[in-house]
Enzyme design. Structure first.
Site, PDB file in Angstrom:
ATOM      1  N   GLU A 125       0.856  -1.200   0.000  1.00 51.62           N
ATOM      2  CA  GLU A 125       0.000   0.000   0.000  1.00 51.62           C
ATOM      3  C   GLU A 125       0.883   1.237   0.000  1.00 51.62           C
ATOM      4  O   GLU A 125       1.958   1.218   0.582  1.00 51.62           O
ATOM      5  CB  GLU A 125      -0.819   0.074   1.301  1.00 51.62           C
ATOM      6  CG  GLU A 125      -1.709  -1.085   1.555  1.00 51.62           C
ATOM      7  CD  GLU A 125      -2.325  -1.005   2.963  1.00 51.62           C
ATOM      8  OE1 GLU A 125      -2.116  -0.008   3.684  1.00 51.62           O
ATOM      9  OE2 GLU A 125      -3.013  -1.966   3.316  1.00 51.62           O
ATOM     10  N   LYS A 127       2.401   4.483   1.398  1.00 45.91           N
ATOM     11  CA  LYS A 127       2.529   5.005   2.766  1.00 45.91           C
ATOM     12  C   LYS A 127       2.188   6.487   2.727  1.00 45.91           C
ATOM     13  O   LYS A 127       2.942   7.303   2.199  1.00 45.91           O
ATOM     14  CB  LYS A 127       3.946   4.790   3.279  1.00 45.91           C
ATOM     15  CG  LYS A 127       4.108   5.189   4.729  1.00 45.91           C
ATOM     16  CD  LYS A 127       5.446   4.703   5.255  1.00 45.91           C
ATOM     17  CE  LYS A 127       5.594   4.928   6.743  1.00 45.91           C
ATOM     18  NZ  LYS A 127       5.361   6.298   7.183  1.00 45.91           N
ATOM     19  N   ASP A 129       1.651  10.212   3.727  1.00 42.63           N
ATOM     20  CA  ASP A 129       2.416  11.089   4.607  1.00 42.63           C
ATOM     21  C   ASP A 129       1.464  12.036   5.338  1.00 42.63           C
ATOM     22  O   ASP A 129       1.261  13.174   4.938  1.00 42.63           O
ATOM     23  CB  ASP A 129       3.438  11.867   3.769  1.00 42.63           C
ATOM     24  CG  ASP A 129       4.601  12.328   4.610  1.00 42.63           C
ATOM     25  OD1 ASP A 129       4.633  11.993   5.812  1.00 42.63           O
ATOM     26  OD2 ASP A 129       5.477  13.018   4.065  1.00 42.63           O
ATOM     27  N   TYR A 236      -6.706   1.945   6.775  1.00 42.52           N
ATOM     28  CA  TYR A 236      -5.901   0.816   6.338  1.00 42.52           C
ATOM     29  C   TYR A 236      -5.723  -0.296   7.359  1.00 42.52           C
ATOM     30  O   TYR A 236      -4.963  -1.234   7.120  1.00 42.52           O
ATOM     31  CB  TYR A 236      -4.528   1.289   5.872  1.00 42.52           C
ATOM     32  CG  TYR A 236      -3.855   2.273   6.808  1.00 42.52           C
ATOM     33  CD1 TYR A 236      -3.508   1.919   8.100  1.00 42.52           C
ATOM     34  CD2 TYR A 236      -3.571   3.573   6.386  1.00 42.52           C
ATOM     35  CE1 TYR A 236      -2.901   2.812   8.955  1.00 42.52           C
ATOM     36  CE2 TYR A 236      -2.959   4.482   7.232  1.00 42.52           C
ATOM     37  CZ  TYR A 236      -2.624   4.094   8.514  1.00 42.52           C
ATOM     38  OH  TYR A 236      -2.030   4.982   9.364  1.00 42.52           O
ATOM     39  N   LYS A 324      10.855   2.884   2.403  1.00 47.57           N
ATOM     40  CA  LYS A 324      10.837   4.318   2.135  1.00 47.57           C
ATOM     41  C   LYS A 324      11.463   4.604   0.768  1.00 47.57           C
ATOM     42  O   LYS A 324      12.412   3.941   0.359  1.00 47.57           O
ATOM     43  CB  LYS A 324      11.610   5.079   3.225  1.00 47.57           C
ATOM     44  CG  LYS A 324      11.042   4.917   4.623  1.00 47.57           C
ATOM     45  CD  LYS A 324       9.628   5.403   4.731  1.00 47.57           C
ATOM     46  CE  LYS A 324       9.382   6.708   5.389  1.00 47.57           C
ATOM     47  NZ  LYS A 324      10.025   7.217   6.490  1.00 47.57           N
ATOM     48  N   CYS A 418      34.778  23.864  24.003  1.00 45.62           N
ATOM     49  CA  CYS A 418      33.326  23.798  23.852  1.00 45.62           C
ATOM     50  C   CYS A 418      32.807  25.192  23.508  1.00 45.62           C
ATOM     51  O   CYS A 418      33.130  26.145  24.214  1.00 45.62           O
ATOM     52  CB  CYS A 418      32.693  23.292  25.148  1.00 45.62           C
ATOM     53  SG  CYS A 418      30.905  23.488  25.166  1.00 45.62           S
ATOM     54  N   CYS A 421      30.544  26.451  26.804  1.00 41.30           N
ATOM     55  CA  CYS A 421      31.078  26.738  28.143  1.00 41.30           C
ATOM     56  C   CYS A 421      32.584  26.935  28.144  1.00 41.30           C
ATOM     57  O   CYS A 421      33.178  27.191  29.182  1.00 41.30           O
ATOM     58  CB  CYS A 421      30.689  25.631  29.118  1.00 41.30           C
ATOM     59  SG  CYS A 421      31.583  24.096  28.804  1.00 41.30           S
ATOM     60  N   CYS A 436      32.518  17.714  25.084  1.00 42.11           N
ATOM     61  CA  CYS A 436      32.794  18.767  26.048  1.00 42.11           C
ATOM     62  C   CYS A 436      33.030  18.109  27.402  1.00 42.11           C
ATOM     63  O   CYS A 436      32.292  17.217  27.807  1.00 42.11           O
ATOM     64  CB  CYS A 436      31.600  19.711  26.120  1.00 42.11           C
ATOM     65  SG  CYS A 436      31.614  20.745  27.583  1.00 42.11           S
ATOM     66  N   CYS A 442      28.156  22.580  32.001  1.00 47.72           N
ATOM     67  CA  CYS A 442      27.981  23.142  30.656  1.00 47.72           C
ATOM     68  C   CYS A 442      26.490  23.347  30.415  1.00 47.72           C
ATOM     69  O   CYS A 442      25.706  22.410  30.490  1.00 47.72           O
ATOM     70  CB  CYS A 442      28.562  22.208  29.597  1.00 47.72           C
ATOM     71  SG  CYS A 442      28.240  22.760  27.917  1.00 47.72           S
TER      72      CYS A 442
HETATM   73  S1  IVH Z   1      -0.142   0.399   8.849  1.00 42.77           S
HETATM   74  C1  IVH Z   1       0.421  -1.608  12.774  1.00 42.77           C
HETATM   75  N1  IVH Z   1      -0.477   1.461   6.481  1.00 42.77           N
HETATM   76  O1  IVH Z   1       2.887   5.312   8.852  1.00 42.77           O
HETATM   77  C2  IVH Z   1       0.746  -0.834  11.576  1.00 42.77           C
HETATM   78  N2  IVH Z   1       0.484   2.806   8.188  1.00 42.77           N
HETATM   79  O2  IVH Z   1       5.532   5.104   9.981  1.00 42.77           O
HETATM   80  C3  IVH Z   1      -0.034   0.394  11.475  1.00 42.77           C
HETATM   81  N3  IVH Z   1       0.966   5.092   7.501  1.00 42.77           N
HETATM   82  O3  IVH Z   1       1.858   5.104  12.183  1.00 42.77           O
HETATM   83  C4  IVH Z   1       0.313   1.180  10.340  1.00 42.77           C
HETATM   84  N4  IVH Z   1       0.247   4.903   5.447  1.00 42.77           N
HETATM   85  O4  IVH Z   1       0.499   6.599  10.577  1.00 42.77           O
HETATM   86  C5  IVH Z   1      -0.037   1.646   7.724  1.00 42.77           C
HETATM   87  N5  IVH Z   1      -0.877   2.275   4.354  1.00 42.77           N
HETATM   88  C6  IVH Z   1      -0.438   2.468   5.599  1.00 42.77           C
HETATM   89  C7  IVH Z   1       0.079   3.702   6.038  1.00 42.77           C
HETATM   90  C8  IVH Z   1       0.533   3.830   7.344  1.00 42.77           C
HETATM   91  C9  IVH Z   1       0.766   5.719   6.339  1.00 42.77           C
HETATM   92  C10 IVH Z   1       1.563   5.708   8.698  1.00 42.77           C
HETATM   93  C11 IVH Z   1       0.881   5.378   9.996  1.00 42.77           C
HETATM   94  C12 IVH Z   1       1.959   4.761  10.839  1.00 42.77           C
HETATM   95  C13 IVH Z   1       3.182   5.340  10.222  1.00 42.77           C
HETATM   96  C14 IVH Z   1       4.420   4.540  10.545  1.00 42.77           C
END
Ligand code: IVH
Length: 700
Positions: A125, A127, A129, A236, A324, A418, A421, A436, A442
């Site tokens: 899926e 991800k 943002d 999701y 990522k 440093c 300080c 330091c 400090c």
């Molecule tokens: S599943 C137990 N699916 O990414 C797993 N998360 O970096 C629950 N996020 O906290 C997350 N798209 O806020 C899942 N398709 C997706 C997502 C997703 C974005 C976010 C979510 C999670 C964060 C982790």
């Protein structure tokens, strides 16, 4: 400004004044509650509210839906209510390379005991943002929405969530009696641009990226403000649910869709590594054209019974991973190199950049890691550099653009002082980091430590962020953590009480004292984490709490371990026990010993312990379990489950899993081909269990 009595105003005049008052009060509320930066005195604020009340009483028909007098959900002064999630909200492990995805699949296979050719379907899926949200439904009706918060409890943003057109209030068709639906609140790019354009035109703050805009908009105390921002939603996953609704993730997404939840359409089924990577490459190519920001792909094990077996580690599930997208890069001018001092005294060079947008975020600073790294890359002030953002990681300077270097540039020369300080800053032979030597004298170290101490996952004292800690420290009010708890008492009789200081008011001081008082009881693991010992993060702090149970026992054992190490009497009992804890090991133990070897650290710890009540560690969900609190070592290969699975199961039942056998071990579970650990267990006369006996003991 002279004010006419309410009764002498015409309705039109009253309406205009009410609108202005509403706007003004909302702006002050925002400054006060969200930015912790009051913009006027308490008296002046009260006068505004008084006038509003007077006008509303005289013209009841003019009371606006968004009037501060009827703010929904969160009355000013209360912020958001904290609500516990029924199931914890997890985060995801991030991976950045194809190899790491392959490792994830291997790990899943190993854990489940699957062979190379056994099918293992993944759902991929986008991800999104945004920020995660937990939606509670009872008998198909929307009841409550909470932010993730610390994963265990979040903020009640129900009123704000109700303003989203995407949110189903009643579900189509029959639904479980109780169900937590998990999803992501985000802002579409076009809505984000429109919001920023409008804010800019009004001279208001603009957001750096859609994610920040979504978070800022959802966490508005006034739901009317959220309603004007256009937020969207994708769902999701499920949290707690009173009955099973599907047996695969795919089927679950379909059910969510049928109930009326927005589910991302760009979902893929991947049967192996190659298909998963192909999905991610294809989505990466579409990324720029999507209507919203995504930062990677989430792969999830499709079978829900397998998800259950895989379970979770500290804060992340074992059945999912976030792949990522590669970091986005950009070129900009490095104006100068600044040296920052962290809470452990580490000197970190930071590049101060001409601001530039990378991956949707305005970047003006980037880490240079350490001085060796600067010399290796020969980074200099005045250079044009390539910077990149990798996920949420702080931007980094990747390289210098050699042919853009000015003729008069000079190499970077590290200083042995440093910058804060002026104590000696020492870089031991063979180490990369200069530190330091000023310790808590400090200012930078003291302030950074105090900020860490009060931070969310440590003592979690609201209102003690960087700005306020710096003020309290620099005005001589707090020196160490214990002073925080003496602050209120110290106020009595002082000539310059906090509430008279710039940036503070009676209300904010009261709020701070209440927040501090609320943290006089603290669980042992948070206490340990808050001390800021190097390499002791939350997970390690929890392990230590689990193994030593009480502050007294932990303190005594750590002091003993430090003494044993320093006496070089190897295999002292306390030291051996410490390094035997699964995942602790000599490096982390060494840092703990270093901390306990310093008298001033013990003084800080004891001073603090005298101010607060440290709760003994209660093993999670382990009451009544026959192995709660017992130390278990697994050795040899197990038949009915993998070793990782066995360990995870034992931990879930409250047992402590150790990596090596000692006199403190309660059970050694020996599978086939167990080696030296088994021999040692027999020598020590410990209880050795077969896999079957272990399963019988835990009743599985
Ligand atoms: S599943 C137990 N699916 O990414 C797993 N998360 O970096 C629950 N996020 O906290 C997350 N798209 O806020 C899942 N398709 C997706 C997502 C997703 C974005 C976010 C979510 C999670 C964060 C982790």
């Amino acid at each position: 400004m002279t004010q006419l009595p309410a009764a002498s105003l015409t309705p039109l005049e009253a309406q205009i004044e009410l609108e202005r008052l509403g706007r003004e009060i909302a702006a002050h509320d925002r400054a006060y509650y969200q930015d912790d930066a009051p913009t006027l005195s308490d008296a002046a604020y009260d006068a505004l509210r008084g006038r509003l009340k007077e006008l509303e009483a005289a013209f009841p028909e003019l009371v606006r839906a968004d009037s501060p007098s009827r703010t929904v959900g969160a009355a000013p002064g209360e912020g958001f209510r904290a609500v516990a999630h029924l199931q914890p909200m997890m985060s995801l492990e991030d991976v950045f390379t194809d190899e790491a995805v392959a490792e994830f699949l291997q790990r899943v296979r190993r854990f489940l005991g699957l062979g190379e050719s056994d099918p293992l379907d993944l759902v991929a899926e986008p991800k999104i943002d945004g920020l995660s949200i937990n939606l509670l439904y009872e008998n198909g009706a929307f009841v409550r929405a909470t932010t993730r918060g610390d994963g265990a409890e979040g903020e009640d943003v129900t009123a704000n969530m109700r303003t989203l057109a995407d949110l189903p209030r009643r579900l189509n068709g029959p639904a479980p009696a109780l169900m937590e639906v998990r999803g992501e609140v985000y802002m579409r790019r076009d809505d984000f641009l429109a919001l920023n354009a409008a804010s800019e035109a009004r001279g208001e703050k603009i957001f750096a990226n859609p994610r920040n805009a979504a978070a800022g908009s959802l966490r508005q105390l006034d739901a009317a403000v959220t309603a004007r921002r256009r937020l969207s939603l994708f769902c999701y996953a499920l949290g707690e649910v009173s009955e099973a609704v599907a047996d695969s993730h795919r089927a679950l997404l379909q059910r969510l869709k049928d109930w009326g939840f927005p589910v991302n359409p760009r979902i893929g089924l991947c049967r192996d590594l190659d298909e998963a990577l192909a999905f991610t490459r294809a989505l990466g190519a579409e990324r720029a054209d999507l209507a919203y920001d995504i930062d990677g792909v989430v792969y999830k094990v499709d079978r829900l019974d397998w998800q259950t077996r895989l379970g979770r580690r500290d804060r992340t599930p074992r059945w999912a991973v976030a792949h990522k997208f590669p970091a986005e890069q950009a070129q900009t001018l490095l104006e100068r190199i600044e040296i920052q001092v962290g809470r452990t005294g580490a000197l970190t060079p930071v590049a101060i950049l001409r601001p530039i947008t990378v991956g949707g975020v305005v970047v003006s600073r980037a880490t240079l890691h350490n001085e060796d790294e600067i010399l290796r890359k020969d980074v200099r002030a005045g250079d044009t550099v390539i910077i990149q953002r990798a996920g949420d990681v702080i931007p980094q300077v990747v390289a210098v653009v050699a042919d853009k270097r000015p003729a008069d540039s000079r190499p970077f020369t590290p200083s042995d002082r440093c910058p804060v300080c002026n104590s000696h800053a020492v870089k031991p032979e063979g180490e990369a980091i200069r530190r330091c030597s000023g310790g808590l004298t400090c200012r930078a170290q003291a302030v950074e430590r105090l900020i860490h101490f009060a931070s969310r996952n440590a003592f979690d004292i609201e209102g003690l962020g960087e700005k306020n800690v710096t003020f309290l420290f620099e005005s001589g009010r707090i020196h160490g953590p214990a002073d925080i708890f003496r602050l209120e008492a110290a106020e009595k009789g002082t000539l310059l009480p906090l509430k008279t200081q710039p940036g503070w008011g009676a209300k904010s001081v009261e709020k701070l004292f209440a927040a501090i008082a609320a943290r006089r009881r603290v669980p042992l693991d948070r206490f340990i984490y808050a001390l800021g010992i190097r390499q002791v993060g939350e997970a390690t702090a929890r392990l230590l709490a689990l193994h030593y149970h009480s502050l007294r026992a932990w303190r005594a054992a750590m002091s003993a371990a430090a003494a044993e190490r320093d006496a070089e009497a190897d295999a002292g009992e306390a030291w051996t026990h410490l390094i035997a804890i699964d995942q602790v090991g000599p490096a982390v133990a060494g840092e703990i010993a270093d901390f306990f070897a310093e008298a001033h650290n013990l003084a800080v710890l004891d001073d603090l312990a005298a101010e607060v009540t440290v709760e003994d560690f209660a093993a999670p969900a382990a009451t009544g379990s026959p192995v709660a609190g017992k130390t278990v070592v697994f050795t040899g290969s197990l038949e009915t489950m993998s070793r990782d699975e066995a360990k995870a199961q034992a931990q879930a039942l409250g047992a402590k899993v150790a990596g090596s056998v000692s006199a403190k071990t309660d059970y050694v579970v020996a599978g086939a081909d167990a080696g030296s650990k088994l021999t040692k267990a027999r020598d020590l006369g410990l209880t050795v269990l077969s896999e079957q006996a272990w399963r019988a003991l835990i009743d599985r």
